[in-house]
Design a protein around this motif. Structure first.
Motif, PDB file in Angstrom:
ATOM      1  N   ILE A  92      48.724  84.674 -71.526  1.00  0.00           N
ATOM      2  CA  ILE A  92      49.734  84.229 -72.505  1.00  0.00           C
ATOM      3  C   ILE A  92      49.501  84.956 -73.832  1.00  0.00           C
ATOM      4  CG2 ILE A  92      50.036  81.944 -71.466  1.00  0.00           C
ATOM      5  CD1 ILE A  92      48.190  80.905 -73.810  1.00  0.00           C
ATOM      6  N   LEU A  93      50.513  84.884 -74.708  1.00  0.00           N
ATOM      7  CA  LEU A  93      50.352  85.420 -76.060  1.00  0.00           C
ATOM      8  C   LEU A  93      50.025  84.233 -76.964  1.00  0.00           C
ATOM      9  CD1 LEU A  93      53.450  87.796 -76.149  1.00  0.00           C
ATOM     10  CD2 LEU A  93      51.043  88.423 -75.776  1.00  0.00           C
ATOM     11  N   ALA A  94      48.805  84.219 -77.489  1.00  0.00           N
ATOM     12  CA  ALA A  94      48.371  83.054 -78.275  1.00  0.00           C
ATOM     13  C   ALA A  94      49.260  82.850 -79.499  1.00  0.00           C
ATOM     14  CB  ALA A  94      46.922  83.240 -78.696  1.00  0.00           C
ATOM     15  N   CYS A  95      49.812  83.962 -80.049  1.00  0.00           N
ATOM     16  CA  CYS A  95      50.636  83.819 -81.261  1.00  0.00           C
ATOM     17  C   CYS A  95      51.991  83.179 -80.953  1.00  0.00           C
ATOM     18  CB  CYS A  95      50.834  85.170 -81.940  1.00  0.00           C
ATOM     19  SG  CYS A  95      51.937  86.279 -81.057  1.00  0.00           S
ATOM     20  N   GLN A  96      52.371  83.184 -79.708  1.00  0.00           N
ATOM     21  CA  GLN A  96      53.684  82.644 -79.320  1.00  0.00           C
ATOM     22  C   GLN A  96      53.610  81.342 -78.539  1.00  0.00           C
ATOM     23  OE1 GLN A  96      56.881  84.281 -80.018  1.00  0.00           O
ATOM     24  NE2 GLN A  96      55.367  84.978 -81.502  1.00  0.00           N
ATOM     25  N   ASP A 106      41.797  87.571 -81.598  1.00  0.00           N
ATOM     26  CA  ASP A 106      42.332  88.735 -82.304  1.00  0.00           C
ATOM     27  C   ASP A 106      43.860  88.685 -82.339  1.00  0.00           C
ATOM     28  OD1 ASP A 106      39.934  89.769 -82.882  1.00  0.00           O
ATOM     29  OD2 ASP A 106      39.929  91.290 -81.290  1.00  0.00           O
ATOM     30  N   TYR A 107      44.443  89.230 -83.381  1.00  0.00           N
ATOM     31  CA  TYR A 107      45.902  89.294 -83.461  1.00  0.00           C
ATOM     32  C   TYR A 107      46.300  90.478 -84.320  1.00  0.00           C
ATOM     33  CZ  TYR A 107      45.485  87.665 -88.215  1.00  0.00           C
ATOM     34  OH  TYR A 107      45.173  87.592 -89.539  1.00  0.00           O
ATOM     35  N   SER A 108      47.566  90.836 -84.261  1.00  0.00           N
ATOM     36  CA  SER A 108      48.092  91.828 -85.203  1.00  0.00           C
ATOM     37  C   SER A 108      49.480  91.424 -85.664  1.00  0.00           C
ATOM     38  CB  SER A 108      48.125  93.221 -84.580  1.00  0.00           C
ATOM     39  OG  SER A 108      48.771  94.102 -85.456  1.00  0.00           O
ATOM     40  N   CYS A 109      50.455  91.524 -84.760  1.00  0.00           N
ATOM     41  CA  CYS A 109      51.851  91.375 -85.200  1.00  0.00           C
ATOM     42  C   CYS A 109      52.263  89.922 -85.415  1.00  0.00           C
ATOM     43  CB  CYS A 109      52.782  92.028 -84.183  1.00  0.00           C
ATOM     44  SG  CYS A 109      52.835  91.168 -82.610  1.00  0.00           S
ATOM     45  N   ARG A 110      51.700  89.013 -84.688  1.00  0.00           N
ATOM     46  CA  ARG A 110      52.028  87.584 -84.690  1.00  0.00           C
ATOM     47  C   ARG A 110      53.480  87.323 -84.307  1.00  0.00           C
ATOM     48  NH1 ARG A 110      47.567  84.819 -88.027  1.00  0.00           N
ATOM     49  NH2 ARG A 110      48.565  82.918 -87.301  1.00  0.00           N
ATOM     50  N   VAL A 111      54.130  88.286 -83.742  1.00  0.00           N
ATOM     51  CA  VAL A 111      55.525  88.078 -83.341  1.00  0.00           C
ATOM     52  C   VAL A 111      55.739  88.393 -81.862  1.00  0.00           C
ATOM     53  CG1 VAL A 111      56.567  88.329 -85.618  1.00  0.00           C
ATOM     54  CG2 VAL A 111      56.129  90.367 -84.240  1.00  0.00           C
ATOM     55  N   GLY A 112      54.670  88.466 -81.112  1.00  0.00           N
ATOM     56  CA  GLY A 112      54.822  88.608 -79.661  1.00  0.00           C
ATOM     57  C   GLY A 112      55.054  90.017 -79.157  1.00  0.00           C
ATOM     58  N   THR A 113      54.803  91.015 -80.000  1.00  0.00           N
ATOM     59  CA  THR A 113      55.111  92.368 -79.530  1.00  0.00           C
ATOM     60  C   THR A 113      53.885  93.252 -79.302  1.00  0.00           C
ATOM     61  OG1 THR A 113      55.544  92.929 -81.822  1.00  0.00           O
ATOM     62  CG2 THR A 113      57.456  92.553 -80.443  1.00  0.00           C
ATOM     63  N   CYS A 114      52.778  92.985 -80.003  1.00  0.00           N
ATOM     64  CA  CYS A 114      51.660  93.939 -79.895  1.00  0.00           C
ATOM     65  C   CYS A 114      50.730  93.646 -78.719  1.00  0.00           C
ATOM     66  CB  CYS A 114      50.856  93.986 -81.188  1.00  0.00           C
ATOM     67  SG  CYS A 114      49.844  92.539 -81.477  1.00  0.00           S
ATOM     68  N   GLY A 115      50.609  92.390 -78.330  1.00  0.00           N
ATOM     69  CA  GLY A 115      49.760  92.036 -77.182  1.00  0.00           C
ATOM     70  C   GLY A 115      48.291  91.873 -77.526  1.00  0.00           C
ATOM     71  N   ILE A 116      47.942  92.007 -78.815  1.00  0.00           N
ATOM     72  CA  ILE A 116      46.527  91.899 -79.204  1.00  0.00           C
ATOM     73  C   ILE A 116      46.005  90.484 -78.933  1.00  0.00           C
ATOM     74  CG2 ILE A 116      44.899  92.075 -81.173  1.00  0.00           C
ATOM     75  CD1 ILE A 116      46.017  94.756 -80.792  1.00  0.00           C
ATOM     76  N   CYS A 117      46.862  89.483 -79.007  1.00  0.00           N
ATOM     77  CA  CYS A 117      46.400  88.094 -78.888  1.00  0.00           C
ATOM     78  C   CYS A 117      46.447  87.581 -77.440  1.00  0.00           C
ATOM     79  CB  CYS A 117      47.257  87.200 -79.775  1.00  0.00           C
ATOM     80  SG  CYS A 117      48.954  87.135 -79.200  1.00  0.00           S
ATOM     81  N   LYS A 118      46.533  88.493 -76.487  1.00  0.00           N
ATOM     82  CA  LYS A 118      46.594  88.050 -75.078  1.00  0.00           C
ATOM     83  C   LYS A 118      45.381  87.176 -74.745  1.00  0.00           C
ATOM     84  CE  LYS A 118      49.150  91.871 -73.032  1.00  0.00           C
ATOM     85  NZ  LYS A 118      49.045  93.056 -72.169  1.00  0.00           N
TER      86      LYS A 118
HETATM   87  S1  FES Z   1      49.555  89.019 -82.259  1.00  0.00           S
HETATM   88 FE1  FES Z   1      50.863  90.531 -81.452  1.00  0.00          FE
HETATM   89  S2  FES Z   1      51.585  89.611 -79.627  1.00  0.00           S
HETATM   90 FE2  FES Z   1      50.431  88.092 -80.567  1.00  0.00          FE
END
Ligand code: FES
Ligand code: FAD
Length: 569
Positions: free
Chosen positions: A554-558, A516-528
């Motif tokens: 970790i944050l998968a998007c980062q 799962d993801y949302s912001c893809r910039v490391g701020t929302c935490g959905i991709c933990k």
């Molecule tokens: S998708 Fe938001 S922190 Fe990774």
């Protein structure tokens, strides 16, 4: 404005009671008085409504209560004049006019009212007896109300003082009525420098109102579906993550809460419509008042509630104003004693989001300083302010001693990059600058800075060779570039090559591993995601707590890796 108070209005009915008979002069006098009353009441009502509206925007509950009281007084004045005119039109004598008005006010049925002139006990006329009884009942009711209000006030003050034993400085007694006003109770001000973590909530909110702010920006007011208070607490600057289904996929996007935590009966998000944007177009074009939206949050550490700094500099570009607006509304709602500087750049005058509200707040709060600059003046609009992008001079003139102040920065990535450079030139220490990036959310994460890639040890190199050969069978859009490591997804039992410029999330997507993801910039935490072995680098880790880091989250998007890793996905 609301500070102008009129003296209490004298009621008309006592004058009428004193008029013994209906001479033509008496009739003319009553008519004149009644009309004057209606005119004055109408004007006072309009003014009080206007003041109430402004007080509501500023969430000034004390001013709201004053304006409400003035509306009631104005209505009373209009009612008394109207009742007198009506009675005159029906040809009643003055005392009957007074009684008619009085009966209307007290909701008494006509049968309950005496016939004028009938004599009652003790030789006093029924008219006087009933009038005295009603006046006495009215006085008793008022006294009982005052006592009850006093008791409630004392109980509330006791409750408040018990609830905050750790607070060193008690609010001055004069501020207590603000807390007791009927508006939603504000959250107690927090004073720590460290952001307070709020509990994540998932559920549905109903769209209660949609307001067009500019041609491309709309505000959505969201409420709890059963009209209760908002079911979570949040910090000024945090955001919510929204999701919807489209073509069998779940799309998620994050939007900052632009309304402040001091107003807890709703939250507002202000969204710019991207021409090609999936979610922003869904919100703008498909969502209507009454719809419900799936929401989770709040998230984010880009927060400021007035603690830990005695002034704040907010620098925003375009829709990046939303977290700043939340902070400004929160601080001004609480009459925060520090200086608030907003430096705001927008493309054109018609894209100036919240212009009227900022002008209003600036007039009311002398410590709020707004410096706005526009790219171009739109046709049919006026602009006497700055033009062009934010440059060094803009900052120097707008914010004295900027290097000593805490700075929050939010806007399009190129603008943020440019401002970071200016702040560095102005000697602002890096740790005084907090930033939030707004996307893009569709996988267009800027590649991490190139770094030398060490040659892998022989066994890994052989394995990589095999994985890269397997990858050649993938469709071109999914095939990753040259890999230096392998990422294994333990739960899905899949592995894939991991090029240095791809994140764990991007590799997972390319081989159909769901994360799962949302912001893809490391701020929302959905991709933990849990890292099971190996090491990763992450450019942004805002969504991770110290506990997360200690637990190997970790944050998968980062997350990028130069060596083999295994993750729990
Ligand atoms: S998708 Fe938001 S922190 Fe990774
Ligand atoms: C923490 C956080 C808070 C946010 N708060 C807000 C907010 O208060 N208000 C708001 O309007 N947005 C906000 N955003 C941005 C929002 O989450 C979406 O990214 C944005 O609405 C675009 O989503 P979309 O689905 O419409 O576009 P997508 O379908 O994701 O993108 C479609 C196209 O638009 C481009 N695009 C997408 N986003 C941007 C962008 N930001 N700038 C330029 N081009 C873009 C993409 O490159 C792509 O070509 C926030 C983002 C984050 C991470």
């Amino acid at each position: 404005m609301g500070c102008m108070q009129r003296p209490p209005v004298k009621q008309l009915y006592p004058q009428l009671m004193e008029l013994p008979a209906m001479t033509p002069e008496a009739r003319a006098k009553i008519e004149h008085d009644a009309q004057a009353r209606i005119a004055a009441g109408t004007a006072a009502l309009a003014q009080a409504q206007n003041d109430y509206h402004h007080a509501m925007i500023a969430n000034d509950t004390a001013a709201m209560a004053t304006a409400m009281a003035r509306q009631r007084t104005a209505l009373g004045e209009m009612e008394s004049g109207t009742a007198a005119l009506r009675a005159l039109a029906e040809g009643q004598p003055p005392r009957q006019i007074a009684l008619t008005w009085f009966r209307d006010q007290m909701n008494l049925s006509p049968a309950a009212m005496p016939v004028e002139g009938a004599v009652g006990p003790l030789g006093i006329s029924w008219l006087h007896l009933v009038s005295m009884a009603v006046v006495a009942a009215f006085a008793l009711t008022m006294a009982a109300g005052a006592i009850a209000r006093h008791r409630r006030s004392v109980a509330l003050v006791n409750q408040l003082t018990r609830a905050a034993p750790a607070t060193k400085a008690m609010p001055p007694i004069a501020e207590v009525p603000r807390v007791m006003a009927p508006a939603p109770p504000p959250e107690p001000p927090r004073s720590s420098a460290a952001p307070v973590r709020t509990k994540t909530w998932t559920g549905k909110l109903r769209v209660a109102a949609i307001v067009r702010e500019t041609p491309h920006v709309k505000t959505f007011r969201l409420v709890e579906p059963t009209a209760g208070p908002i079911p979570f607490t949040f910090m000024p600057g945090q955001f919510l993550t929204f999701s919807t289904e489209a073509d069998g996929r779940t799309i998620r996007r994050s939007y900052t809460i632009a309304s402040p935590p001091t107003r807890n009966s709703y939250v507002e998000i202000t969204v710019k419509r991207e021409d090609e944007g999936e979610f922003s177009r869904f919100l703008h074009d498909k969502v209507s008042v009454g719809d419900t939206l799936r929401v989770s949050g709040p998230s984010g550490l880009f927060t400021f509630d007035g603690g830990g700094a005695d002034s704040i500099v907010l620098i925003a570009g375009g829709v990046g104003i939303t977290p700043m607006m939340c902070v400004i509304r929160h601080l001004t709602d609480q009459s925060w004693p520090g200086e608030i500087f907003l430096v705001f750049a927008m493309r054109s005058t018609e894209e100036f989001i919240f212009r009227e509200e900022l002008e209003y707040l600036q007039r009311r709060h002398p410590r709020l300083h707004v410096a706005a600059t526009i790219g171009a003046r739109s046709e049919g609009t006026s602009w006497m302010g700055l033009e062009g992008p934010i440059v060094k001079d803009t900052l120097v003139h707008a914010v004295p001693e900027i290097e000593k102040r805490r700075i929050h920065l939010c806007g399009p990535p190129p603008m943020m990059e440019a401002i970071r450079g200016l702040l560095k030139e102005l000697g602002v220490p890096q740790d005084q600058i907090k930033t939030e990036a707004f996307g893009p959310a569709t996988g267009l994460v800027p590649p991490s800075r190139p770094s030398p890639i060490p040659s892998p040890p022989a066994p890994v190199a052989r394995l990589l060779e095999k994985v890269n050969t397997d990858a050649a069978d993938l469709p071109p859009s999914a095939a990753p570039g040259p890999a230096t490591a392998i990422v294994s997804f333990a739960r899905s039992e899949k592995s894939a090559p991991m090029p240095p410029d791809k994140s764990v999330l991007e590799v997972a997507e390319s081989i159909g591993v769901p994360i799962d993801y949302s912001c893809r910039v490391g701020t929302c935490g959905i991709c933990k995601t849990k890292l099971l072995s190996g090491q990763v680098t992450m450019e942004v880790q805002d969504a991770l707590t110290d506990q997360d880091k200690a637990a190997g989250i970790i944050l998968a998007c980062q997350a990028h890796a130069l060596r083999d890793i295994a993750v729990d996905a």
